[in-house]
Motif scaffolding. Structure first.
Motif, PDB file in Angstrom:
ATOM      1  N   TYR A   1     -13.198  -2.661   4.760  1.00 45.42           N
ATOM      2  CA  TYR A   1     -14.138  -2.610   3.648  1.00 45.42           C
ATOM      3  C   TYR A   1     -14.577  -1.194   3.288  1.00 45.42           C
ATOM      4  CZ  TYR A   1     -14.011  -7.524   4.726  1.00 45.42           C
ATOM      5  OH  TYR A   1     -13.568  -8.798   4.972  1.00 45.42           O
TER       6      TYR A   1
ATOM      7  N   ALA B   1      -7.006  -3.059   0.660  1.00 48.14           N
ATOM      8  CA  ALA B   1      -7.860  -2.739   1.809  1.00 48.14           C
ATOM      9  C   ALA B   1      -8.845  -3.879   2.076  1.00 48.14           C
ATOM     10  CB  ALA B   1      -8.596  -1.425   1.563  1.00 48.14           C
ATOM     11  N   ASP B   2      -9.352  -4.480   1.004  1.00 51.11           N
ATOM     12  CA  ASP B   2     -10.258  -5.618   1.136  1.00 51.11           C
ATOM     13  C   ASP B   2      -9.558  -6.785   1.826  1.00 51.11           C
ATOM     14  OD1 ASP B   2     -12.612  -7.144   0.768  1.00 51.11           O
ATOM     15  OD2 ASP B   2     -11.876  -7.908  -1.147  1.00 51.11           O
ATOM     16  N   GLN B   3      -8.333  -7.067   1.421  1.00 53.39           N
ATOM     17  CA  GLN B   3      -7.570  -8.161   2.025  1.00 53.39           C
ATOM     18  C   GLN B   3      -7.293  -7.904   3.507  1.00 53.39           C
ATOM     19  OE1 GLN B   3      -4.100  -8.463  -0.465  1.00 53.39           O
ATOM     20  NE2 GLN B   3      -5.117  -9.815  -1.928  1.00 53.39           N
TER      21      GLN B   3
ATOM     22  N   TRP C   1     -11.686   3.334  -2.454  1.00 55.53           N
ATOM     23  CA  TRP C   1     -10.731   3.201  -3.561  1.00 55.53           C
ATOM     24  C   TRP C   1     -11.420   2.683  -4.821  1.00 55.53           C
ATOM     25  CZ3 TRP C   1      -6.801   6.059  -3.329  1.00 55.53           C
ATOM     26  CH2 TRP C   1      -6.065   6.242  -2.173  1.00 55.53           C
ATOM     27  N   TYR C   2     -12.323   1.722  -4.681  1.00 52.87           N
ATOM     28  CA  TYR C   2     -13.042   1.211  -5.856  1.00 52.87           C
ATOM     29  C   TYR C   2     -13.902   2.309  -6.500  1.00 52.87           C
ATOM     30  CZ  TYR C   2     -11.737  -3.651  -4.978  1.00 52.87           C
ATOM     31  OH  TYR C   2     -11.043  -4.821  -4.813  1.00 52.87           O
TER      32      TYR C   2
ATOM     33  N   THR D   1     -12.672   1.533   3.432  1.00 53.67           N
ATOM     34  CA  THR D   1     -11.568   2.080   2.641  1.00 53.67           C
ATOM     35  C   THR D   1     -11.523   1.412   1.277  1.00 53.67           C
ATOM     36  OG1 THR D   1     -10.319   2.592   4.637  1.00 53.67           O
ATOM     37  CG2 THR D   1      -9.075   2.487   2.584  1.00 53.67           C
ATOM     38  N   SER D   2     -11.765   0.128   1.243  1.00 52.76           N
ATOM     39  CA  SER D   2     -11.786  -0.597  -0.019  1.00 52.76           C
ATOM     40  C   SER D   2     -12.836  -0.004  -0.958  1.00 52.76           C
ATOM     41  CB  SER D   2     -12.088  -2.075   0.230  1.00 52.76           C
ATOM     42  OG  SER D   2     -12.162  -2.780  -0.981  1.00 52.76           O
TER      43      SER D   2
ATOM     44  N   GLU E   1       0.832  -1.200   0.000  1.00 57.70           N
ATOM     45  CA  GLU E   1       0.000   0.000   0.000  1.00 57.70           C
ATOM     46  C   GLU E   1       0.869   1.254   0.000  1.00 57.70           C
ATOM     47  OE1 GLU E   1      -3.839   1.569   2.455  1.00 57.70           O
ATOM     48  OE2 GLU E   1      -2.211   0.699   3.619  1.00 57.70           O
TER      49      GLU E   1
ATOM     50  N   GLY F   1      -7.843  -0.734  -3.486  1.00 57.32           N
ATOM     51  CA  GLY F   1      -9.099  -1.305  -2.999  1.00 57.32           C
ATOM     52  C   GLY F   1      -8.955  -2.772  -2.649  1.00 57.32           C
ATOM     53  N   GLN F   2      -8.230  -3.500  -3.488  1.00 51.51           N
ATOM     54  CA  GLN F   2      -7.998  -4.923  -3.209  1.00 51.51           C
ATOM     55  C   GLN F   2      -7.181  -5.111  -1.937  1.00 51.51           C
ATOM     56  OE1 GLN F   2      -6.145  -6.083  -6.883  1.00 51.51           O
ATOM     57  NE2 GLN F   2      -8.094  -6.555  -7.877  1.00 51.51           N
TER      58      GLN F   2
END
Length: 76
Positions: A46, A40-42, A52-53, A48-49, A12, A37-38
C-alpha cells in the motif's frame, strides 16, 4: 492482460520499462503511474501504491485541464 492472469510482477516490469521510454511530462504517464499503483495495491504493497497514485495525480494536475475527469478518479 498480465495482471488479469495474476502475473503482477511481470506486468509491473513491463510498465516500468515502457514508462522509461516516455518523456517525464508525457500525459500517457498518468495512466502508467495509476496502473502501477493498482498493481502495488493488488500485491498488498500500500505504501508503494500510494506513491504511484500521488505521482499520477501530480502529473495529472500539471498536464491535464483542471476539469479533467480522471483527476477525480485518481483522488478516489
Amino acid at each position: 492482460v498480465l495482471a488479469d492472469m495474476g502475473r503482477l510482477n511481470e506486468a509491473e516490469k513491463y510498465l516500468i520499462h515502457l514508462q522509461k521510454e516516455l518523456p517525464s511530462d508525457d500525459p500517457l504517464l498518468v495512466g502508467f503511474y495509476c496502473n502501477l499503483g493498482q498493481l502495488a495495491d493488488q500485491k498488498g504493497d500500500y505504501d508503494t501504491s500510494l506513491k504511484w497514485y500521488r505521482k499520477s495525480l501530480k502529473l495529472s494536475i500539471k498536464t491535464c485541464p483542471s476539469d479533467y475527469a480522471n483527476i477525480g478518479n485518481t483522488y478516489n
